[in-house]
Design an enzyme around this catalytic site. Structure first.
Site, PDB file in Angstrom:
ATOM      1  N   TRP A 101      -1.901  -1.812   1.874  1.00 48.31           N
ATOM      2  CA  TRP A 101      -0.906  -0.879   1.315  1.00 48.31           C
ATOM      3  C   TRP A 101       0.378  -0.907   2.125  1.00 48.31           C
ATOM      4  O   TRP A 101       1.477  -0.850   1.575  1.00 48.31           O
ATOM      5  CB  TRP A 101      -1.481   0.532   1.216  1.00 48.31           C
ATOM      6  CG  TRP A 101      -2.638   0.620   0.266  1.00 48.31           C
ATOM      7  CD1 TRP A 101      -3.918   0.985   0.562  1.00 48.31           C
ATOM      8  CD2 TRP A 101      -2.629   0.304  -1.143  1.00 48.31           C
ATOM      9  NE1 TRP A 101      -4.703   0.927  -0.561  1.00 48.31           N
ATOM     10  CE2 TRP A 101      -3.944   0.515  -1.617  1.00 48.31           C
ATOM     11  CE3 TRP A 101      -1.649  -0.130  -2.030  1.00 48.31           C
ATOM     12  CZ2 TRP A 101      -4.300   0.309  -2.954  1.00 48.31           C
ATOM     13  CZ3 TRP A 101      -2.000  -0.343  -3.361  1.00 48.31           C
ATOM     14  CH2 TRP A 101      -3.300  -0.124  -3.804  1.00 48.31           C
ATOM     15  N   ASP A 171       2.753   7.086   4.465  1.00 47.49           N
ATOM     16  CA  ASP A 171       1.899   7.122   3.277  1.00 47.49           C
ATOM     17  C   ASP A 171       0.571   7.753   3.703  1.00 47.49           C
ATOM     18  O   ASP A 171      -0.168   7.165   4.487  1.00 47.49           O
ATOM     19  CB  ASP A 171       1.694   5.678   2.779  1.00 47.49           C
ATOM     20  CG  ASP A 171       0.694   5.570   1.626  1.00 47.49           C
ATOM     21  OD1 ASP A 171       0.110   6.599   1.227  1.00 47.49           O
ATOM     22  OD2 ASP A 171       0.496   4.442   1.132  1.00 47.49           O
ATOM     23  N   LYS A 195      -6.736  10.226  -4.448  1.00 51.99           N
ATOM     24  CA  LYS A 195      -7.733   9.957  -3.417  1.00 51.99           C
ATOM     25  C   LYS A 195      -8.377  11.274  -2.967  1.00 51.99           C
ATOM     26  O   LYS A 195      -9.579  11.395  -2.937  1.00 51.99           O
ATOM     27  CB  LYS A 195      -7.102   9.237  -2.216  1.00 51.99           C
ATOM     28  CG  LYS A 195      -6.273   8.006  -2.580  1.00 51.99           C
ATOM     29  CD  LYS A 195      -7.125   6.841  -3.039  1.00 51.99           C
ATOM     30  CE  LYS A 195      -6.350   5.799  -3.827  1.00 51.99           C
ATOM     31  NZ  LYS A 195      -5.450   4.967  -3.049  1.00 51.99           N
TER      32      LYS A 195
HETATM   33  C1  PLP Z   1      -4.453   3.962  -3.361  1.00 49.45           C
HETATM   34  C2  PLP Z   1      -3.382   3.833  -2.369  1.00 49.45           C
HETATM   35  C3  PLP Z   1      -2.083   3.447  -2.737  1.00 49.45           C
HETATM   36  C4  PLP Z   1      -1.712   3.067  -4.154  1.00 49.45           C
HETATM   37  O1  PLP Z   1      -1.738   4.164  -4.979  1.00 49.45           O
HETATM   38  P1  PLP Z   1      -1.287   4.075  -6.505  1.00 49.45           P
HETATM   39  O2  PLP Z   1      -1.168   5.520  -6.859  1.00 49.45           O
HETATM   40  O3  PLP Z   1      -2.356   3.354  -7.240  1.00 49.45           O
HETATM   41  O4  PLP Z   1       0.004   3.384  -6.566  1.00 49.45           O
HETATM   42  C5  PLP Z   1      -1.120   3.407  -1.758  1.00 49.45           C
HETATM   43  N1  PLP Z   1      -1.397   3.728  -0.490  1.00 49.45           N
HETATM   44  C6  PLP Z   1      -2.640   4.098  -0.098  1.00 49.45           C
HETATM   45  C7  PLP Z   1      -2.878   4.457   1.328  1.00 49.45           C
HETATM   46  C8  PLP Z   1      -3.664   4.169  -1.032  1.00 49.45           C
HETATM   47  O5  PLP Z   1      -4.889   4.540  -0.630  1.00 49.45           O
END
Ligand code: PLP
Length: 360
Positions: A101, A171, A195
């Site tokens: 990511w 993030d 998540k």
């Molecule tokens: C799942 C995830 C993403 C991507 O998320 P989307 O909503 O599918 O774009 C980005 N960063 C992390 C840390 C993730 O776990």
């Protein structure tokens, strides 16, 4: 009805209480005679929903007044572009590469300017967090970017990098609301909610006000400007209304559990059950350096691919779903987010012990 123990990395388990409440309100939301899905986002009922969601999130995370909370769409991945479009004034930013990511964000950053890799753990399959106490960050970098909890590899920053005065962008998709954070240490904290917080379709961005400006990179679409969404209170266009409503219920559930201090304590206790077993098992092994282990995503292997496949299959038959590791890592991964009860992890460990005895 029988619910499984769902160890999915995302979309993931939600608190049963929240799902039941949403079910109760499905046809008639509190006397409005309609579902929240059918409601105008400009209605009085919805205004209360979104304002309460924001207020509860602010209380949970202790968000200072000089930060805006935005409820946006496009997933976490859209932020990979929005961040440089809005923040890369000098067209330069530092990225710490701790997994896929972070790498995707870094690659997206390169479209807009000079994205510089200042640290990485790629040399050991992202199984640790690199030392970020003294990074070589260019003076004129607009921000330092991290992925705080690495969903795929199961690592987590236990201390934030020394950004040497630069804005920190993080993030937190897979560790959102899993423990207290000091918001003042960040310029931007953001996460896709699917998540640990709610249903897919909502991304929450917490951003310091001075970073919200008119002056985005040339060509930035209106919809991708933080300023537009901040000025309009996340109602510039139709927001992901139903998703925000569910997030709001999860915030209230978290408050009832005792807030983020209590969640941290619970999550530590829960993860310890699994990590302690992995440390003593002769069959299963954790894949991450101990001091960098995530409380949310726990990857493990047997060292034998056939045995891994057998384990995932038999676990599924026993009611433990989605334990297959990410396609890029293999093995297994148990995601044990806020809403996974400790009994789920205890039962998984019992199952693993029995599997080990049979297959030793
Ligand atoms: C799942 C995830 C993403 C991507 O998320 P989307 O909503 O599918 O774009 C980005 N960063 C992390 C840390 C993730 O776990």
């Amino acid at each position: 009805m029988s619910r499984v123990y769902n160890f999915s990395a995302g979309p993931a388990v939600l608190p049963e209480e929240v799902l039941k409440e949403a079910a109760d309100e499905m046809l008639d939301y509190r006397g409005t005679g309609m579902s929240v899905m059918e409601m105008s986002h400009r209605s009085k009922a919805y205004d209360t929903i979104i304002k309460e969601a924001e207020a509860d999130l602010r209380e949970l995370m202790n968000i200072p007044d000089n930060y805006k909370v935005l409820f946006l769409q496009g997933g976490a991945s859209q932020q990979f572009a929005m961040i440089p479009m809005n923040l890369m004034k000098n067209r330069k930013a530092a990225y710490i590469l701790t997994g896929q990511w972070a790498k995707k964000a870094y690659q997206e950053g390169k479209i807009y300017g000079e994205a510089i890799e200042v640290a990485s753990s790629a040399d050991k399959m992202f199984s640790y967090i690199p030392d970020c106490s003294d990074l070589d960050i260019p003076e004129d970098a607009d921000y330092v970017y991290i992925c705080e909890n690495n969903t795929i590899y199961g690592t987590k920053f236990k201390t934030l990098p020394n950004t040497k005065g630069h804005t920190l962008v993080s993030d937190v998709s897979s560790c959102f609301l899993s423990e207290p954070v000091d918001v003042t240490k960040y310029g931007v904290i953001y996460g896709g909610v699917q998540k640990n917080v709610g249903p897919a379709g909502v991304v929450i961005v917490i951003i310091r006000e001075d970073l919200i400006t008119e002056d985005c990179l040339p060509g930035t679409p209106t919809m991708l400007k933080y300023k537009i969404h901040a000025d309009e209170g996340s109602l510039y266009n139709t927001p992901p209304a139903y998703g925000i409503y569910i997030c709001g219920k999860v915030f209230k559930w978290l408050k009832k559990q005792g807030g983020l201090d209590a969640m941290k304590e619970y999550n530590e206790k829960k993860a310890k059950v699994l990590y302690d077993f992995l440390d003593e098992s002769k069959l299963f092994k954790g894949t991450v350096r101990k001091e960098d282990r995530s409380l949310m995503n726990v990857p493990f292997v047997t060292g034998n691919e056939e045995l891994d496949t057998k384990f995932v299959k038999e676990a599924k038959e026993a009611g433990f779903e989605n334990l297959k590791g990410h396609r890029s890592v293999g093995g297994m991964r148990a995601s044990i987010y806020n809403a996974m009860p400790i009994e789920g992890v205890e039962k998984l460990v019992e199952f693993m012990k029995a599997f080990e005895e049979k297959n030793a």
